[in-house]
Scaffold this motif. Structure first.
Motif, mmCIF file in Angstrom:
data_model
loop_
_atom_site.group_PDB
_atom_site.id
_atom_site.type_symbol
_atom_site.label_atom_id
_atom_site.label_comp_id
_atom_site.label_asym_id
_atom_site.label_seq_id
_atom_site.Cartn_x
_atom_site.Cartn_y
_atom_site.Cartn_z
ATOM 1 N N UNK A 77 47.245 38.849 31.132
ATOM 2 C CA UNK A 77 48.517 38.296 31.587
ATOM 3 C C UNK A 77 49.042 39.049 32.813
ATOM 4 N N UNK A 78 48.593 40.280 32.991
ATOM 5 C CA UNK A 78 49.003 41.035 34.162
ATOM 6 C C UNK A 78 48.031 40.948 35.319
ATOM 7 N N UNK A 79 46.982 40.164 35.183
ATOM 8 C CA UNK A 79 45.969 40.042 36.229
ATOM 9 C C UNK A 79 46.381 39.004 37.265
ATOM 10 N N UNK A 80 46.040 39.244 38.517
ATOM 11 C CA UNK A 80 46.308 38.284 39.583
ATOM 12 C C UNK A 80 45.103 37.360 39.779
ATOM 13 N N UNK A 81 45.382 36.156 40.250
ATOM 14 C CA UNK A 81 44.325 35.168 40.468
ATOM 15 C C UNK A 81 43.244 35.695 41.404
ATOM 16 N N UNK A 82 43.640 36.441 42.439
ATOM 17 C CA UNK A 82 42.668 36.926 43.415
ATOM 18 C C UNK A 82 41.620 37.850 42.784
ATOM 19 N N UNK A 83 41.978 38.491 41.649
ATOM 20 C CA UNK A 83 40.998 39.346 40.982
ATOM 21 C C UNK A 83 39.811 38.530 40.489
ATOM 22 N N UNK A 84 40.069 37.306 40.021
ATOM 23 C CA UNK A 84 38.971 36.442 39.577
ATOM 24 C C UNK A 84 38.101 36.034 40.749
ATOM 25 N N UNK A 85 38.744 35.670 41.862
ATOM 26 C CA UNK A 85 37.970 35.274 43.037
ATOM 27 C C UNK A 85 37.150 36.450 43.575
ATOM 28 N N UNK A 86 37.765 37.631 43.633
ATOM 29 C CA UNK A 86 37.026 38.799 44.122
ATOM 30 C C UNK A 86 35.904 39.173 43.162
ATOM 31 N N UNK A 87 36.106 38.914 41.871
ATOM 32 C CA UNK A 87 35.053 39.162 40.888
ATOM 33 C C UNK A 87 33.821 38.311 41.176
ATOM 34 N N UNK A 88 34.047 37.053 41.533
ATOM 35 C CA UNK A 88 32.920 36.185 41.886
ATOM 36 C C UNK A 88 32.170 36.731 43.091
ATOM 37 N N UNK A 89 32.914 37.266 44.077
ATOM 38 C CA UNK A 89 32.271 37.863 45.257
ATOM 39 C C UNK A 89 31.404 39.047 44.856
ATOM 40 N N UNK A 90 31.913 39.884 43.956
ATOM 41 C CA UNK A 90 31.178 41.084 43.540
ATOM 42 C C UNK A 90 29.926 40.699 42.750
ATOM 43 N N UNK A 91 30.062 39.747 41.853
ATOM 44 C CA UNK A 91 28.896 39.306 41.075
ATOM 45 C C UNK A 91 27.812 38.766 42.009
ATOM 46 N N UNK A 92 28.231 37.983 42.988
ATOM 47 C CA UNK A 92 27.258 37.425 43.938
ATOM 48 C C UNK A 92 26.581 38.529 44.732
ATOM 49 N N UNK A 93 27.324 39.550 45.105
ATOM 50 C CA UNK A 93 26.770 40.677 45.859
ATOM 51 C C UNK A 93 25.629 41.345 45.087
ATOM 52 N N UNK A 94 25.756 41.393 43.762
ATOM 53 C CA UNK A 94 24.752 42.057 42.927
ATOM 54 C C UNK A 94 23.839 41.042 42.225
ATOM 55 N N UNK A 95 23.698 39.847 42.800
ATOM 56 C CA UNK A 95 22.932 38.780 42.152
ATOM 57 C C UNK A 95 21.504 39.208 41.820
ATOM 58 N N UNK A 96 20.800 39.765 42.773
ATOM 59 C CA UNK A 96 19.395 40.134 42.540
ATOM 60 C C UNK A 96 19.268 41.154 41.418
ATOM 61 N N UNK A 97 20.134 42.168 41.428
ATOM 62 C CA UNK A 97 20.079 43.208 40.394
ATOM 63 C C UNK A 97 20.419 42.639 39.020
#
Length: 490
Positions: A77-97
């Motif tokens: 409930x204290x999380x901002x929407x942008x954290x979810x979007x940035x999470x997708x960016x981070x997951x994609x960055x580490x896709x191969x691993x």
């Protein structure tokens, strides 16, 4: 007594436990993600499993409908929407691993051995014009959405059903042009067997596979359909249907396997009949126009219109012979007649027959067909991604967010697949939709009671699982009280 803050917990409990068994949280920690970043990543993945939708919809689900935060000790409930979007960016960055980690862990967890490589592509569509997305292109949509920009997802899988590598291509990419890039990036070992559908099995790709030391089983692009039931071997499918397989020695050491499926024959006849009806409808329109005063009767124009119909319905038109009858002047068409005669060795003449090409000449007919049938594993993955994992449609307007959205769906699929494999070892073959619906109505809820001294006792715990829910928990070796029991006096 009062009951407050009901939050779904059943599917989240099963999903989170399976995700942890695959070591995804630990891998994210090793990759340097912080606790809030890991919480956002887990929220994206479990949300895509439990309530597949956009990241914006997942954000609302995490804040108001799920007890996932209680299970991992994080306040969504204290999380901002942008954290979810940035999470997708981070997951994609580490896709191969992440892909390598999940595949390796799954092989160990389920005691699989890496054997055959399956490769295929699918596409999904955008809502809107997607003008700023470089890979958003119009092409042939496998969902009949060619009116929308598309993006293509390529997957390499092992027969276990776990992805080894994924890649996002432009929506108009030619299937055959993607194979070499994917296998080189995968560093697939020489001698590995590659299974592909006809769209990717170009002659150039088959020559390249052979030159690189790969072996293959592919659907032939050749239109010739030869089949002699007297020389065929019977193969019983998993659904109990009999498929007949005829082996023919091909050129250059290849083996051709002509297969006949009654179910496919029925489907082929229905498709051929529909296409033929379309073509004959065009011919009937032209014929009917000959009796109308203002309709054209000019032979050249009639032939031009027949040519357009042949071009539009080429698959059916090749089996028709169309003749024009002219008046004595030779300038007016008085009749249009046609005959239908299926071409020899064509799909219309031999419905239900398809041809496989392979370099595994030492294998028997039944083994070869069963290896090829594993390609249906990949088709099932694509169906699952699209129907159960929120792959379609895509709403994003930033390139990396598009690929991140697709990758989250793929990670969610891996967790679902691992869960279903474990259930299958315990005798359950339920679909993900059935599992999700079964667990969806278990909730965590707070019960409040007023004491005589005016203070309030609050007990928060999960509702007692129903028998069909408990059966899933037992098969997955899970606690029936996710999140435990919390008592407080206010």
């Amino acid at each position: 007594m009062d009951f407050v803050r009901p939050r779904s917990v059943g599917i989240e409990h099963a999903a989170l436990t399976t995700l942890r068994r695959l070591g995804i949280e630990d891998k994210l920690t090793k990759l340097g993600l912080s606790k809030p970043q890991i919480a956002a990543a887990v929220g994206n993945i479990v949300g895509r499993m439990a309530a597949p939708a956009s990241e914006l919809a997942t954000f609302a689900w995490l804040r108001h409908r799920t007890a996932l935060g209680e299970l991992i000790g994080y306040d969504y409930e204290g999380m901002e929407l942008q954290q979810l979007y940035r999470s997708a960016d981070i997951l994609l960055k580490h896709r191969t691993a992440l892909e390598a980690h999940i595949f390796g862990t799954a092989m160990s967890l389920f005691d699989f051995t890496e054997t055959i490589t399956l490769y295929d592509l699918t596409n999904t569509y955008f809502e809107g014009q997607a003008a700023g997305i470089r890979k958003a292109k119009r092409g042939r949509s496998k969902e009949k959405r060619s009116d929308c920009p598309l993006v293509t997802l390529g997957l390499v899988l092992d027969v276990s059903g776990f992805p080894k590598r994924s890649r996002v291509f432009a929506g108009n990419v030619g299937e055959a042009g993607t194979l070499q890039e994917m296998l080189v990036a995968l560093a697939a070992p020489a001698g590995a067997t590659v299974v592909m559908d006809a769209g990717i099995a170009s002659e150039a790709n088959l020559v390249w596979l052979t030159g690189q030391g790969y072996r293959y089983i592919v659907v032939s692009r050749k239109q010739t359909r030869l089949f002699d039931p007297d020389k065929a071997t019977g193969v019983t499918t998993a659904s109990g249907m009999l498929v007949q397989v005829q082996r023919v020695q091909g050129a250059g050491g290849e083996v051709l396997l002509y297969c006949y499926s009654p179910a496919r024959a029925e489907k082929d006849r229905a498709i051929d009949t529909k296409k033929a009806d379309f073509f004959e409808t065009e011919l009937n329109k032209l014929s009917a126009g000959l009796t109308k005063p203002r309709a054209t009767k000019d032979p050249a124009k009639i032939r031009e219109r027949i040519g357009r119909a042949r071009e539009k319905y080429a698959c059916a038109a090749q089996h028709y012979s169309v003749d024009l009858t002219l008046d004595q002047s030779g300038k007016i068409v008085t009749a249009i007649t046609w005959t239908k005669a299926p071409k020899p060795n064509s799909s219309m003449a031999n419905p239900g027959v398809y041809c496989l090409r392979t370099t595994l000449s030492e294998q028997d007919d039944v083994t070869l067909w069963r290896i090829y049938s594993r390609l249906t594993n990949l088709e099932a993955v694509f169906r699952s991604l699209k129907t159960d994992r929120g792959l379609r449609p895509v709403f994003h307007r930033i390139d990396r967010r598009v690929e991140g959205h697709l990758f989250i769906s793929l990670l969610a699929y891996c967790v679902v697949h691992a869960m279903r494999l474990r259930l299958k070892t315990n005798g359950s073959s339920d679909s993900w939709e059935t599992i999700r619906n079964t667990l969806s109505n278990q909730v965590r809820i707070s019960t409040t009671l007023q004491r005589r001294d005016g203070r309030t006792v609050q007990v928060r715990k999960a509702s007692r699982p129903e028998p069909h829910q408990q059966a899933i928990y037992d098969a997955l070796d899970l606690s029936s009280n996710p999140g435990g029991t919390q008592r407080s006096i206010l």
